[in-house]
Design a protein around this motif. Structure first.
Motif, mmCIF file in Angstrom:
data_model
loop_
_atom_site.group_PDB
_atom_site.id
_atom_site.type_symbol
_atom_site.label_atom_id
_atom_site.label_comp_id
_atom_site.label_asym_id
_atom_site.label_seq_id
_atom_site.Cartn_x
_atom_site.Cartn_y
_atom_site.Cartn_z
ATOM 1 N N PRO A 175 -5.923 4.570 -4.885
ATOM 2 C CA PRO A 175 -7.068 3.723 -4.507
ATOM 3 C C PRO A 175 -6.652 2.279 -4.226
ATOM 4 O O PRO A 175 -7.201 1.630 -3.335
ATOM 5 C CB PRO A 175 -8.000 3.783 -5.715
ATOM 6 C CG PRO A 175 -7.568 4.943 -6.516
ATOM 7 C CD PRO A 175 -6.149 5.184 -6.197
ATOM 8 N N PHE A 176 -5.662 1.797 -4.973
ATOM 9 C CA PHE A 176 -5.189 0.435 -4.758
ATOM 10 C C PHE A 176 -4.392 0.332 -3.454
ATOM 11 O O PHE A 176 -4.392 -0.699 -2.794
ATOM 12 C CB PHE A 176 -4.364 -0.042 -5.948
ATOM 13 C CG PHE A 176 -5.140 -0.040 -7.230
ATOM 14 C CD1 PHE A 176 -6.231 -0.881 -7.399
ATOM 15 C CD2 PHE A 176 -4.823 0.827 -8.255
ATOM 16 C CE1 PHE A 176 -6.962 -0.875 -8.566
ATOM 17 C CE2 PHE A 176 -5.546 0.835 -9.425
ATOM 18 C CZ PHE A 176 -6.625 -0.012 -9.586
ATOM 19 N N GLY A 211 0.816 -1.213 0.000
ATOM 20 C CA GLY A 211 0.000 0.000 0.000
ATOM 21 C C GLY A 211 0.846 1.257 0.000
ATOM 22 O O GLY A 211 0.552 2.219 -0.716
ATOM 23 N N ILE A 212 1.908 1.261 0.777
ATOM 24 C CA ILE A 212 2.807 2.421 0.825
ATOM 25 C C ILE A 212 3.463 2.644 -0.532
ATOM 26 O O ILE A 212 3.554 3.771 -1.018
ATOM 27 C CB ILE A 212 3.851 2.240 1.941
ATOM 28 C CG1 ILE A 212 3.173 2.350 3.307
ATOM 29 C CG2 ILE A 212 4.979 3.262 1.815
ATOM 30 C CD1 ILE A 212 4.044 1.917 4.471
ATOM 31 N N VAL A 213 3.908 1.560 -1.164
ATOM 32 C CA VAL A 213 4.531 1.671 -2.486
ATOM 33 C C VAL A 213 3.536 2.219 -3.508
ATOM 34 O O VAL A 213 3.890 3.055 -4.338
ATOM 35 C CB VAL A 213 5.099 0.299 -2.936
ATOM 36 C CG1 VAL A 213 5.489 0.309 -4.394
ATOM 37 C CG2 VAL A 213 6.276 -0.103 -2.064
ATOM 38 N N LEU A 214 2.296 1.773 -3.445
ATOM 39 C CA LEU A 214 1.288 2.243 -4.395
ATOM 40 C C LEU A 214 0.926 3.708 -4.180
ATOM 41 O O LEU A 214 0.462 4.374 -5.105
ATOM 42 C CB LEU A 214 0.039 1.376 -4.316
ATOM 43 C CG LEU A 214 0.181 0.020 -4.994
ATOM 44 C CD1 LEU A 214 -0.967 -0.891 -4.619
ATOM 45 C CD2 LEU A 214 0.273 0.175 -6.495
ATOM 46 N N HIS A 216 -5.083 -2.159 -0.293
ATOM 47 C CA HIS A 216 -4.086 -2.964 0.421
ATOM 48 C C HIS A 216 -4.153 -2.718 1.925
ATOM 49 O O HIS A 216 -3.987 -3.653 2.712
ATOM 50 C CB HIS A 216 -2.680 -2.670 -0.100
ATOM 51 C CG HIS A 216 -2.279 -3.527 -1.247
ATOM 52 N ND1 HIS A 216 -2.068 -4.882 -1.123
ATOM 53 C CD2 HIS A 216 -2.055 -3.236 -2.540
ATOM 54 C CE1 HIS A 216 -1.723 -5.379 -2.293
ATOM 55 N NE2 HIS A 216 -1.719 -4.398 -3.170
ATOM 56 N N PHE A 217 -4.400 -1.481 2.334
ATOM 57 C CA PHE A 217 -4.537 -1.205 3.763
ATOM 58 C C PHE A 217 -5.771 -1.892 4.341
ATOM 59 O O PHE A 217 -5.757 -2.391 5.463
ATOM 60 C CB PHE A 217 -4.588 0.301 4.037
ATOM 61 C CG PHE A 217 -3.285 1.000 3.779
ATOM 62 C CD1 PHE A 217 -2.077 0.415 4.117
ATOM 63 C CD2 PHE A 217 -3.252 2.240 3.185
ATOM 64 C CE1 PHE A 217 -0.871 1.052 3.881
ATOM 65 C CE2 PHE A 217 -2.059 2.891 2.953
ATOM 66 C CZ PHE A 217 -0.856 2.294 3.293
ATOM 67 N N LYS A 218 -6.852 -1.930 3.554
ATOM 68 C CA LYS A 218 -8.062 -2.627 3.979
ATOM 69 C C LYS A 218 -7.771 -4.130 4.129
ATOM 70 O O LYS A 218 -8.203 -4.758 5.095
ATOM 71 C CB LYS A 218 -9.157 -2.388 2.934
ATOM 72 C CG LYS A 218 -10.531 -2.555 3.423
ATOM 73 C CD LYS A 218 -11.640 -1.985 2.557
ATOM 74 C CE LYS A 218 -11.568 -2.155 1.086
ATOM 75 N NZ LYS A 218 -12.840 -1.838 0.399
#
Length: 131
Positions: free
Chosen positions: A103-104, A92-95, A108-110
């Motif tokens: 949004p992606f 999520g951090i990379v995205l 990932h955090f979800k």
């Protein structure tokens, strides 16, 4: 909007994540100790295939077995959940580096939150916001 995001998510890698969760559930189904985790893991497999427009909540059916669910979640957290959650959080951090990936990254955090405590959860449609 969630249909478009789900399609993009699935085509760009969501199907791989879902298969990984599903195979993990199959492996746990073989063992006696891992069998109680399988329904929760397969719910997350479906959730990881199409995460937009849905949310993970505590199951109203799970209230009677909440002590059992709690013990399973603690066991899961120690041996697998923390590592899966860290990998989703890092992805999520990379995205978040790109605007298109934001949004992606949220998805990932979800999924990282879902990976922490999967037992006793239920996937429900997210309520529509009214203006």
């Amino acid at each position: 909007m969630s249909l478009l995001l789900n399609l993009l998510w699935f085509v760009l890698g969501g199907w791989i994540m879902a298969i990984q969760w599903f195979i993990g559930g199959l492996i746990l189904a073989i063992t006696i100790i891992g069998l109680p985790f399988v329904p929760g893991i397969w719910r997350i497999a479906m959730f990881s295939a199409f995460p937009f427009g849905q949310e993970l909540i505590d199951s109203p059916k799970g209230r009677g077995g909440s002590v059992f669910s709690g013990l399973l979640n603690i066991f899961w957290l120690i041996f697998a959940g923390i590592w899966i959650a860290i990998s989703h959080a890092l992805a999520g951090i990379v995205l978040f580096i790109t605007i298109i990936g934001i949004p992606f990254g949220f998805a990932h955090f979800k999924l990282a939150g879902a990976a922490l405590m999967p037992v006793g959860k239920e996937i429900v449609p997210k309520p529509l916001k009214t203006r």
